[in-house]
Write an enzyme that holds these catalytic residues in place. Structure first.
Site, PDB file in Angstrom:
ATOM      1  CB  SER A 144       5.191 -15.251  30.297  1.00 26.11           C
ATOM      2  OG  SER A 144       4.244 -14.815  29.345  1.00 26.11           O
ATOM      3  CE  LYS A 180       8.137 -18.338  30.292  1.00 26.16           C
ATOM      4  NZ  LYS A 180       9.572 -18.221  30.601  1.00 26.16           N
ATOM      5  CB  ILE A 229       9.925  -8.116  25.611  1.00 30.14           C
ATOM      6  CG1 ILE A 229       9.248  -8.028  26.999  1.00 30.14           C
ATOM      7  CG2 ILE A 229      11.273  -7.398  25.618  1.00 30.14           C
ATOM      8  CD1 ILE A 229       8.928  -6.640  27.505  1.00 30.14           C
ATOM      9  CB  VAL A 279      19.191 -24.622  31.386  1.00 28.74           C
ATOM     10  CG1 VAL A 279      20.433 -23.764  31.550  1.00 28.74           C
ATOM     11  CG2 VAL A 279      18.167 -23.951  30.483  1.00 28.74           C
ATOM     12  CE1 TYR A 299       7.186 -18.872  26.841  1.00 26.60           C
ATOM     13  CE2 TYR A 299       5.155 -17.675  27.258  1.00 26.60           C
ATOM     14  CZ  TYR A 299       6.533 -17.697  27.161  1.00 26.60           C
ATOM     15  OH  TYR A 299       7.253 -16.553  27.410  1.00 26.60           O
TER      16      TYR A 299
HETATM   17  P1  NAP Z   1      14.958 -15.109  22.822  1.00 25.70           P
HETATM   18  O1  NAP Z   1      15.607 -13.894  22.274  1.00 25.70           O
HETATM   19  O2  NAP Z   1      14.385 -16.127  21.896  1.00 25.70           O
HETATM   20  O3  NAP Z   1      15.988 -15.787  23.827  1.00 25.70           O
HETATM   21  C1  NAP Z   1      15.743 -17.047  24.388  1.00 25.70           C
HETATM   22  C2  NAP Z   1      16.981 -17.438  25.173  1.00 25.70           C
HETATM   23  O4  NAP Z   1      16.735 -18.693  25.811  1.00 25.70           O
HETATM   24  C3  NAP Z   1      18.204 -17.606  24.289  1.00 25.70           C
HETATM   25  O5  NAP Z   1      19.278 -16.930  24.892  1.00 25.70           O
HETATM   26  C4  NAP Z   1      18.449 -19.114  24.291  1.00 25.70           C
HETATM   27  O6  NAP Z   1      19.820 -19.478  24.269  1.00 25.70           O
HETATM   28  C5  NAP Z   1      17.881 -19.505  25.639  1.00 25.70           C
HETATM   29  N1  NAP Z   1      17.556 -20.929  25.654  1.00 25.70           N
HETATM   30  C6  NAP Z   1      16.538 -21.574  25.025  1.00 25.70           C
HETATM   31  N2  NAP Z   1      16.605 -22.903  25.256  1.00 25.70           N
HETATM   32  C7  NAP Z   1      17.699 -23.092  26.052  1.00 25.70           C
HETATM   33  C8  NAP Z   1      18.314 -24.237  26.632  1.00 25.70           C
HETATM   34  N3  NAP Z   1      17.800 -25.475  26.447  1.00 25.70           N
HETATM   35  N4  NAP Z   1      19.438 -24.079  27.380  1.00 25.70           N
HETATM   36  C9  NAP Z   1      19.962 -22.844  27.574  1.00 25.70           C
HETATM   37  N5  NAP Z   1      19.431 -21.711  27.034  1.00 25.70           N
HETATM   38  C10 NAP Z   1      18.319 -21.845  26.287  1.00 25.70           C
HETATM   39  O7  NAP Z   1      13.716 -14.723  23.745  1.00 25.70           O
HETATM   40  P2  NAP Z   1      13.524 -13.640  24.910  1.00 25.70           P
HETATM   41  O8  NAP Z   1      12.294 -12.900  24.567  1.00 25.70           O
HETATM   42  O9  NAP Z   1      14.771 -12.903  25.212  1.00 25.70           O
HETATM   43  O10 NAP Z   1      13.133 -14.627  26.128  1.00 25.70           O
HETATM   44  C11 NAP Z   1      13.801 -14.634  27.382  1.00 25.70           C
HETATM   45  C12 NAP Z   1      12.815 -15.068  28.444  1.00 25.70           C
HETATM   46  O11 NAP Z   1      11.777 -14.094  28.560  1.00 25.70           O
HETATM   47  C13 NAP Z   1      12.103 -16.394  28.144  1.00 25.70           C
HETATM   48  O12 NAP Z   1      11.994 -17.159  29.332  1.00 25.70           O
HETATM   49  C14 NAP Z   1      10.736 -15.951  27.677  1.00 25.70           C
HETATM   50  O13 NAP Z   1       9.760 -16.949  27.910  1.00 25.70           O
HETATM   51  C15 NAP Z   1      10.531 -14.731  28.540  1.00 25.70           C
HETATM   52  N6  NAP Z   1       9.502 -13.832  28.015  1.00 25.70           N
HETATM   53  C16 NAP Z   1       9.662 -13.213  26.825  1.00 25.70           C
HETATM   54  C17 NAP Z   1       8.661 -12.376  26.364  1.00 25.70           C
HETATM   55  C18 NAP Z   1       8.761 -11.640  25.052  1.00 25.70           C
HETATM   56  O14 NAP Z   1       7.758 -11.050  24.611  1.00 25.70           O
HETATM   57  N7  NAP Z   1       9.918 -11.623  24.385  1.00 25.70           N
HETATM   58  C19 NAP Z   1       7.504 -12.166  27.116  1.00 25.70           C
HETATM   59  C20 NAP Z   1       7.370 -12.830  28.333  1.00 25.70           C
HETATM   60  C21 NAP Z   1       8.387 -13.658  28.783  1.00 25.70           C
HETATM   61  P3  NAP Z   1      20.633 -19.864  22.913  1.00 25.70           P
HETATM   62  O15 NAP Z   1      20.205 -18.861  21.875  1.00 25.70           O
HETATM   63  O16 NAP Z   1      22.061 -19.785  23.305  1.00 25.70           O
HETATM   64  O17 NAP Z   1      20.220 -21.279  22.562  1.00 25.70           O
END
Ligand code: NAP
Length: 244
Positions: free
Chosen positions: A141, A158, A187, A63, A154
């Site tokens: 975030s 956001k 998370i 994306v 980052y």
């Molecule tokens: P995660 O398990 O590392 O998942 C990240 C996801 O983003 C994966 O499904 C990955 O897809 C996808 N992604 C990364 N680069 C991409 C690209 N170029 N094109 C398409 N897909 C891409 O992390 P998560 O915690 O679930 O994060 C999901 C969202 O929540 C993120 O936006 C993150 O910033 C936000 N968030 C997370 C937290 C936290 O504490 N975990 C807190 C605040 C916000 P593939 O694996 O298929 O490459």
């Protein structure tokens, strides 16, 4: 038996194969949505999730690249003729001081976390405007709101998403399109897999609810938002009270 409120509704969830995205995909599909699960590198996980529910359809796209986002949206339109819900969930993080952050690092984070949402929203909104119906949810975030030390790109990405949310809520509201952000705290996903148990304990000690959130906590909020009719332009914080 799952509640099926959203038959004939179509959602795209970016980064839907892992972590928060996979919970959102399953929650939406279990509630009747046809879901396009976008993945980039996690093909096996995407395939497995799609086998759990016939409403889930997988599509590979990086994306951060406009052409690939166009392919993702065209695939959805050719299959279903519309998009009711777009969840811009895909994201990457990077922990580095500003001196160690390269120009490529900055570009990469901004392209993946922020430009991606511009690309998807630009392509999807034209179909939503035609239908006079739609909803865009941006996964922001806590750091977009308060800034994180050693995570400047980052945090910037956001904060940019939150500004996009507010601008598009105003611009697209008259077309009956709602736009909201969800801003999680910490998370339990792979994004935090490198935290040591001492680092986790230290974070938890700052959180009034004394625990780390789960992907389902975020997916529940997506379901709440899609069930509502009158919430738009909001940054919904889900963080156990971390920044109260
Ligand atoms: P995660 O398990 O590392 O998942 C990240 C996801 O983003 C994966 O499904 C990955 O897809 C996808 N992604 C990364 N680069 C991409 C690209 N170029 N094109 C398409 N897909 C891409 O992390 P998560 O915690 O679930 O994060 C999901 C969202 O929540 C993120 O936006 C993150 O910033 C936000 N968030 C997370 C937290 C936290 O504490 N975990 C807190 C605040 C916000 P593939 O694996 O298929 O490459």
């Amino acid at each position: 038996m799952a509640e099926k409120k959203f038959q004939n509704m179509v959602a795209i969830v970016t980064g839907g194969a892992k972590g928060i995205g996979s919970s959102i995909v399953k929650k939406l599909a279990n509630n009747g949505y046809d879901v396009i699960l976008n993945y980039n590198s996690s093909y096996e996980q995407a395939k497995q999730i799609s086998m759990t529910n016939s409403n889930i359809h997988i599509f590979k796209a990086d994306v951060s690249k406009y052409e690939e986002v166009c392919n993702l949206v065209n695939f959805t339109i050719n299959k279903f003729g519309k998009v009711d819900l777009l969840v811009n969930n895909a994201g990457i993080d990077l922990i580095k001081t500003i001196n160690d952050t390269t120009l490529d690092d900055f570009d990469n984070i901004l392209k993946t976390n922020l430009y991606s949402a511009f690309y998807t929203s630009k392509e999807v909104s034209k179909y939503m405007i035609q239908k006079k119906y739609g909803h865009i949810i941006n996964m922001s975030s806590i750091w977009g709101l308060i800034g994180a030390s050693c995570e400047m790109p980052y945090s910037v990405s956001k904060a940019g998403l939150d500004a996009m949310t507010k601008s598009l809520a105003k611009e697209l509201g008259p077309s009956n399109i709602r736009v909201n952000s969800i801003a999680p705290g910490i998370i339990d996903t792979d994004m935090n897999k490198d935290l040591t148990s001492d680092e986790k304990k230290s974070i938890i000690s700052e959180i009034p609810l004394e625990k780390i959130g789960t992907p389902d906590d975020i997916a529940e909020c997506v379901l709440f938002l899609v069930k509502s009719n009158y919430i738009t332009g909001q940054i919904i914080q889900i963080n156990g009270g971390w920044n109260v």
